[in-house]
Each structure stands twice: as C-alpha cells, then as structure tokens.
Motif scaffolding. Structure first.
Motif, PDB file in Angstrom:
ATOM      1  N   HIS A  92      13.373  28.489 -27.809  1.00 50.28           N
ATOM      2  CA  HIS A  92      13.205  27.652 -26.748  1.00 50.28           C
ATOM      3  C   HIS A  92      13.489  25.944 -26.790  1.00 50.28           C
ATOM      4  CE1 HIS A  92       9.172  24.897 -27.125  1.00 50.28           C
ATOM      5  NE2 HIS A  92       8.573  26.784 -28.056  1.00 50.28           N
ATOM      6  N   ASP A 132       8.813  21.440 -32.418  1.00 45.61           N
ATOM      7  CA  ASP A 132       8.635  22.367 -31.901  1.00 45.61           C
ATOM      8  C   ASP A 132       9.604  22.530 -30.554  1.00 45.61           C
ATOM      9  OD1 ASP A 132       7.899  24.328 -30.325  1.00 45.61           O
ATOM     10  OD2 ASP A 132       5.477  23.839 -29.710  1.00 45.61           O
ATOM     11  N   MET A 133      10.408  22.886 -31.069  1.00 49.19           N
ATOM     12  CA  MET A 133      10.617  23.514 -32.110  1.00 49.19           C
ATOM     13  C   MET A 133      12.053  23.371 -32.155  1.00 49.19           C
ATOM     14  SD  MET A 133      11.150  28.100 -30.846  1.00 49.19           S
ATOM     15  CE  MET A 133      12.545  28.087 -31.835  1.00 49.19           C
ATOM     16  N   GLU A 185       9.575  28.342 -22.097  1.00 51.57           N
ATOM     17  CA  GLU A 185       8.629  28.703 -23.408  1.00 51.57           C
ATOM     18  C   GLU A 185       7.017  28.174 -22.549  1.00 51.57           C
ATOM     19  OE1 GLU A 185       6.107  29.830 -26.501  1.00 51.57           O
ATOM     20  OE2 GLU A 185       6.810  28.420 -25.885  1.00 51.57           O
ATOM     21  N   GLU A 186       7.087  26.704 -23.055  1.00 53.88           N
ATOM     22  CA  GLU A 186       5.585  25.902 -22.687  1.00 53.88           C
ATOM     23  C   GLU A 186       4.869  26.182 -21.730  1.00 53.88           C
ATOM     24  OE1 GLU A 186       4.560  24.956 -25.526  1.00 53.88           O
ATOM     25  OE2 GLU A 186       5.821  24.541 -27.092  1.00 53.88           O
ATOM     26  N   GLU A 188      10.167  29.807 -34.008  1.00 56.08           N
ATOM     27  CA  GLU A 188       8.704  28.498 -33.413  1.00 56.08           C
ATOM     28  C   GLU A 188       8.296  28.016 -35.282  1.00 56.08           C
ATOM     29  OE1 GLU A 188       7.382  27.847 -31.225  1.00 56.08           O
ATOM     30  OE2 GLU A 188       7.521  29.359 -29.541  1.00 56.08           O
TER      31      GLU A 188
HETATM   32 ZN   LIG Z   1       7.109  26.190 -29.685  1.00 51.61          ZN
END
Ligand SMILES: [Zn+2]
Length: 380
Positions: free
Chosen positions: A71, A104-105, A138-139, A164
């Motif tokens: 991501h 991350d990431m 993604e988060e 990740e």
């Molecule tokens: Zn992540």
C-alpha cells in the motif's frame, strides 16, 4: 541497480506525504521509475489525488501469475515535534532510515518494485509474470484492494506476496474483521404510561442477548488464529429519564476465523434479526459497516514452501511461519475468482504507526533479493 540508488528510492517515497491520501504522487513516482526501466504500468484512479498502480513483468501469455502488493498510504505522523527527524524528510542514520512509512510500508513497496526492475534488467527468464498491485487507502479499509479486486485485477493471481512489515517472520494467516451498527426504532411516551410507547432500548437488548447467546455457541478454534471474537463496543439510546426511548443504537466489532467466517456471521445475524422483527413492536435495522474476510493459506502450498526455503538461505536464519490478528489488503484480494496462497512478508520492525518509525537499511536491501529469488523459483 546499486545499493545507493535503492536507498534513494525509499527515501524519495518516504518524502512524499501520503497520509491517508495523496497516493497518486507515490503512483506517479513509481510509474516514472518503472518507465525509466522499460516497464509499462497503469494507474487506476480511486478519487482525486488517489490512484493505485498496476504493472507487470515477465511472460504475459504463459505460466503462473505472482502478485506483488504494497500500500502507498501511511498513517498520520501525529505530533511531528516529537519526532527526532522530520517524518516526511527521510533520514539515514546508524544503519537505519527514519520517516513515516519507513517500515509500514514504503520499504516493502520499494523492495518489491526494485525486484521487478532487476529481474527485467537481468533478463531473467520467467515462466509467467509478476503483477504489481500498489494500493491506496489500506490503512482506512483496504479501499484500493477492494477496487482492484472488484475490477478483476486479482482474478489471475496464483500467489500473492504482500510486503507489509513482518520482521523475520512469514505471516500466512490473519483474522477477518467486521463492524456493524444495529438501530432500534420505538415510540416516545411518558414513562408513567409505557403502554403508549415502544421502548427502543428493550428491543435493542433483545438483539444484544440473542447475539450473545449465539456467539457463545461459536466455539470452533483455529490452530493458528485462535477463537472467533465478538464485542459490542458502542451503545446509545434514550433522551431523558422519564421518557420511553424512541431510538437506540449499538455497534459491534467481530474478528472472524476461517472456521467461523464472515458468511456464517452474516447468516446468523440475519436470522436473529428476521426472527425478532416478527415480534410485535420490534423494529430493528442492521448495517454492515466493514466486512473483511480472514486469510488462511495452506502452509504446504508451493509459495509458502519456496518463501520459507529462500528466506532461510538468503537471510541465514530460520524465518518462522506465523498468524496475526491485524488485517491486510489480502482480505480483499482473496475475494477474487480463484483461490491462491498469500504470504505477508516484508522488511520492517516494531515501529509501524509510531514516532521515529524506521527500517534497518540492510533488512530493506536484503528483501529485494529475497523477493527476486522467490519470484524466480515460483515462476520457473
Ligand atoms: Zn501497512
């Protein structure tokens, strides 16, 4: 590509502030990098300034398809004054690179992209292709992965590596997650004459108790992920102490396992709801706010076997297999047409989402070679 250039790519990515948005700038950077190395890519627009990126190397007409995914968004840096180094100005010190996203990431994402570029430049023969799926959001709910999966971009995958941060572990299983809101509608009345009203809280509690009853029976356990979990976490209702409440609401959070999966949960909740709504004066409404399925790959699958072997050989130590609680984009990608194994394996340490997030430069660089070797063996 020399090591300094690889480090610079990671720094450039960290320097782009993609806090819960602005991923298009990351996508544009990667697109240009790939183009400079003769690799085409396609932006998939999600929203203004937000775009995922898809790219392929290898033989597009034969063999297997190995997904490489990462991501492009990061979480907020929080109070920037607490950082030793500015979060969006990557700083290299004592063998580490500091900045938001270092672990991350963006390190995993950069390593995956560089691995693709090097395999292409080295003209490594691949029986199949590597498909990059760089995602947005993604988060905050795997938004890009959801979009890419619904558009069919994951339908041809035979295996997927998500970069990740996993430290020196290979993660092959994680729980699913579901959030819901239950609304109960009643009718106001003075509390001295409750027969004139409908108590929304009473009806809400009927649902609460029915669900708790069912959940207590869901006792199956996954050997790696453990148990199914359900918690009611938010509850509200009523306006004043001498009025029968006309509305009440609760929210719950669920962690699913393959043995008690999202589909089962949706079915159980639906049955409870339908049954209660047949009762006199009960009016309940259920909304699923979040629905991400568990991921559980066969540990005997080729991808996991290869990853274990390659990681041990390249890194020089055993890399244990592991299950985790938190979710990844795999919760969406695995909704695609075919079943395929997923591993979550990427550079990084215990600093994601923290102040002074960092990655060991060596860990980042070694993962480029690990990814290349896994791809070579998987696509041979
Ligand atoms: Zn992540």
């Amino acid at each position: 590509m020399d090591q300094q250039e690889k480090i610079q790519i990671l720094k450039d990515l960290v320097n782009i502030n993609s806090t819960n948005g602005n991923e298009e700038e990351v996508a544009d950077y990667l697109k240009k990098l790939l183009t400079d190395h003769g690799i085409d890519s396609e932006k998939v627009i999600y929203a203004e300034k937000r775009a995922s990126l898809v790219s392929e190397v290898g033989d597009k007409n034969a063999g297997k398809v190995l997904g490489f995914s990462g991501h492009m968004d990061v979480v907020s840096a929080g109070d920037e004054s607490k950082w030793t180094f500015p979060p969006f100005q990557a700083t290299e010190k004592d063998g580490k690179i500091y900045g938001r996203g270092a672990t991350d990431m963006k390190s995993g994402l950069a390593a995956l992209v560089i691995a693709m570029i090097e395999l292409k430049e080295e003209k490594t023969p691949l029986n199949g292709k590597i498909k990059l799926l760089a995602t947005v959001g993604e988060e905050i709910g795997e938004l890009g992965a959801e979009q890419l999966t619904s558009k069919g971009y994951a339908d041809d995958l035979d295996g997927l590596i998500i970069g990740e941060p996993s430290g020196y572990h290979i993660v092959y299983a994680h729980k699913g997650a579901m959030n819901y809101t239950l609304k109960s509608y009643g009718k106001n009345a003075h509390s001295s004459m409750p027969e004139l009203g409908i108590n929304a809280i009473d009806n809400l509690l009927k649902f609460y108790n029915a669900v708790e009853n069912q959940v207590a029976k869901m006792s199956k356990e996954n050997p790696i992920l453990g148990k199914f979990i359900h918690n009611v976490t938010v509850i509200s209702g009523g306006e004043q102490v001498n009025s029968i409440p006309e509305a009440a609401e609760l929210q719950g959070n669920i962690r699913t396992i393959p043995e008690e999966n999202n589909e089962t949960v949706r079915k159980i909740f639906k049955e409870i709801l339908e049954k209660l709504n047949q009762e006199k004066d009960v009016h309940l409404e259920l909304t699923w706010d979040y629905d991400k399925q568990p991921v559980f790959s066969d540990r005997e699958s080729t991808l996991i076997k290869i990853a274990e072997k390659v990681a041990k050989a390249q890194i020089g130590q055993d890399i244990p297999l592991l299950g985790i609680s938190g979710g990844t984009d795999a919760a969406e990608f695995t909704k695609s047409k075919k079943e395929f194994p997923v591993i979550i394996f990427g550079p990084g340490n215990e600093t994601p989402h923290q102040i002074d997030e960092n990655v060991d430069t060596d860990n980042y660089l070694e993962m480029v070679d690990v990814y290349k070797e896994i791809a070579k063996q998987f696509l041979n």
